[in-house]
Every structure is written in structure tokens, then in C-alpha cells.
Write a protein that holds these residues in place. Structure first.
Motif, PDB file in Angstrom:
ATOM      1  N   UNK A  87       0.808  -1.215   0.000  1.00  0.00           N
ATOM      2  CA  UNK A  87       0.000   0.000   0.000  1.00  0.00           C
ATOM      3  C   UNK A  87       0.845   1.271   0.000  1.00  0.00           C
ATOM      4  N   UNK A  88       2.133   1.143  -0.277  1.00  0.00           N
ATOM      5  CA  UNK A  88       3.022   2.305  -0.314  1.00  0.00           C
ATOM      6  C   UNK A  88       2.589   3.314  -1.379  1.00  0.00           C
ATOM      7  N   UNK A  89       1.922   2.846  -2.432  1.00  0.00           N
ATOM      8  CA  UNK A  89       1.485   3.748  -3.498  1.00  0.00           C
ATOM      9  C   UNK A  89       0.496   4.799  -2.991  1.00  0.00           C
ATOM     10  N   UNK A  90      -0.104   4.562  -1.820  1.00  0.00           N
ATOM     11  CA  UNK A  90      -1.049   5.526  -1.275  1.00  0.00           C
ATOM     12  C   UNK A  90      -0.353   6.779  -0.754  1.00  0.00           C
ATOM     13  N   UNK A  91       0.949   6.687  -0.522  1.00  0.00           N
ATOM     14  CA  UNK A  91       1.713   7.866  -0.107  1.00  0.00           C
ATOM     15  C   UNK A  91       1.400   8.292   1.310  1.00  0.00           C
ATOM     16  N   UNK A  92       1.377   9.610   1.528  1.00  0.00           N
ATOM     17  CA  UNK A  92       1.212  10.155   2.869  1.00  0.00           C
ATOM     18  C   UNK A  92      -0.209  10.609   3.175  1.00  0.00           C
TER      19      UNK A  92
ATOM     20  N   UNK B 100      -1.321  15.008  -4.685  1.00  0.00           N
ATOM     21  CA  UNK B 100      -0.312  15.936  -5.210  1.00  0.00           C
ATOM     22  C   UNK B 100      -0.941  17.281  -5.532  1.00  0.00           C
ATOM     23  N   UNK B 101      -2.208  17.262  -5.899  1.00  0.00           N
ATOM     24  CA  UNK B 101      -2.917  18.506  -6.179  1.00  0.00           C
ATOM     25  C   UNK B 101      -2.948  19.384  -4.934  1.00  0.00           C
ATOM     26  N   UNK B 102      -3.144  18.774  -3.758  1.00  0.00           N
ATOM     27  CA  UNK B 102      -3.214  19.537  -2.508  1.00  0.00           C
ATOM     28  C   UNK B 102      -1.880  20.169  -2.118  1.00  0.00           C
TER      29      UNK B 102
ATOM     30  N   UNK C 287      -2.695  24.942  -7.871  1.00  0.00           N
ATOM     31  CA  UNK C 287      -3.670  24.018  -8.467  1.00  0.00           C
ATOM     32  C   UNK C 287      -5.103  24.335  -8.031  1.00  0.00           C
ATOM     33  N   UNK C 288      -6.049  23.936  -8.850  1.00  0.00           N
ATOM     34  CA  UNK C 288      -7.475  24.057  -8.536  1.00  0.00           C
ATOM     35  C   UNK C 288      -7.886  22.816  -7.755  1.00  0.00           C
ATOM     36  N   UNK C 289      -8.132  22.972  -6.469  1.00  0.00           N
ATOM     37  CA  UNK C 289      -8.468  21.829  -5.625  1.00  0.00           C
ATOM     38  C   UNK C 289      -9.855  21.273  -5.882  1.00  0.00           C
ATOM     39  N   UNK C 290     -10.655  21.950  -6.626  1.00  0.00           N
ATOM     40  CA  UNK C 290     -12.008  21.477  -6.946  1.00  0.00           C
ATOM     41  C   UNK C 290     -12.144  21.234  -8.448  1.00  0.00           C
ATOM     42  N   UNK C 291     -11.063  20.768  -9.069  1.00  0.00           N
ATOM     43  CA  UNK C 291     -11.058  20.552 -10.527  1.00  0.00           C
ATOM     44  C   UNK C 291     -12.122  19.559 -10.973  1.00  0.00           C
ATOM     45  N   UNK C 292     -12.557  18.694 -10.082  1.00  0.00           N
ATOM     46  CA  UNK C 292     -13.522  17.654 -10.438  1.00  0.00           C
ATOM     47  C   UNK C 292     -14.958  18.185 -10.478  1.00  0.00           C
ATOM     48  N   UNK C 293     -15.203  19.403 -10.036  1.00  0.00           N
ATOM     49  CA  UNK C 293     -16.532  19.993 -10.106  1.00  0.00           C
ATOM     50  C   UNK C 293     -16.651  20.714 -11.448  1.00  0.00           C
TER      51      UNK C 293
END
Length: 126
Positions: A69-74, A78-80, A85-91
């Protein structure tokens, strides 16, 4: 498969024996175990391209290099961590996402329905 290997902390992968045996039943071997395999894929080149587009990871023995599960990172995207970056790009105002089903993707990629056949050729397709 290579993308999965590079991004999921995988040390090695190999096909499961039962998956290989099942796959070999469909290859062209003149119905004999001792015959030479005469084709690497039991279908057309186009069929091969469509089949490998979505790997079946359940048919592989996967060994991880440490924590799987290392791919989950911290816990942060990365956007955060990017202050520009636009943190609400998915809206979005409309759904502009790609087609999700394999069949719909194939229709888009193959431009299904864009080639106009003559009446005789169309009758043969039916």
C-alpha cells in the motif's frame, strides 16, 4: 501492466499456472500438446489490441517490494501540495468524461458507424 508495475511498488509478476493452462487451450496447436504453437494470439491483431487494453490482474502472481500500500503515499493528493492548483477541478458544469464501458470506448476509437457501405455490402453485414 507496466504502468501498474511502476506505480504500485511491485517487485515482480508472473502469470498464474492455471491462467496459462486455460489460455493455452485457446491457442492454435493443431489439437496436440506436442505440436508447435503456430500463433502467439488466438485471434486477430485487432482482437489482441482490444483484449490487452484492460489487463486481468487476477491472473497474475504479484510480489511487492515492501508495503503493497506504499502507493497511497502520505494521505495527501499531489494537487493539494501545489498551491497553484485548482483543488475542486472535479466539479464541472457538464460531464465531459470519457466513455467508461469498453464497448463505448471501442465505438469511439474505431469510429463505429462512420463508414457508409453500399447497399450490397450493408446487406452482407446483416
Amino acid at each position: 501492466m507496466i504502468n501498474h508495475w511502476q506505480t504500485k511498488n511491485i517487485y515482480s509478476f508472473s502469470p498464474k499456472l492455471d491462467a496459462v493452462e486455460d489460455f493455452m487451450k485457446g491457442t492454435y496447436k493443431s489439437n496436440s500438446i506436442t505440436s508447435k504453437v503456430t500463433a502467439l494470439w488466438p485471434g486477430s491483431s485487432m482482437h489482441y489490441q482490444e483484449a490487452i487494453a484492460d489487463p486481468r490482474y487476477e491472473d497474475w502472481e504479484i510480489k511487492y517490494a515492501g508495503n503493497r500500500f506504499a502507493f497511497l503515499g502520505n494521505g495527501y493528493s499531489r494537487t493539494e501540495t501545489d498551491t497553484t492548483a485548482d483543488w475542486a477541478y472535479y466539479i464541472r458544469n457538464e460531464d465531459d468524461s470519457p466513455h467508461l464501458s469498453r464497448g463505448k470506448r471501442r465505438k469511439v476509437y474505431s469510429k463505429l458507424g462512420t463508414v457508409h457501405l453500399s447497399g450490397a455490402a450493408e446487406a452482407m453485414m446483416l
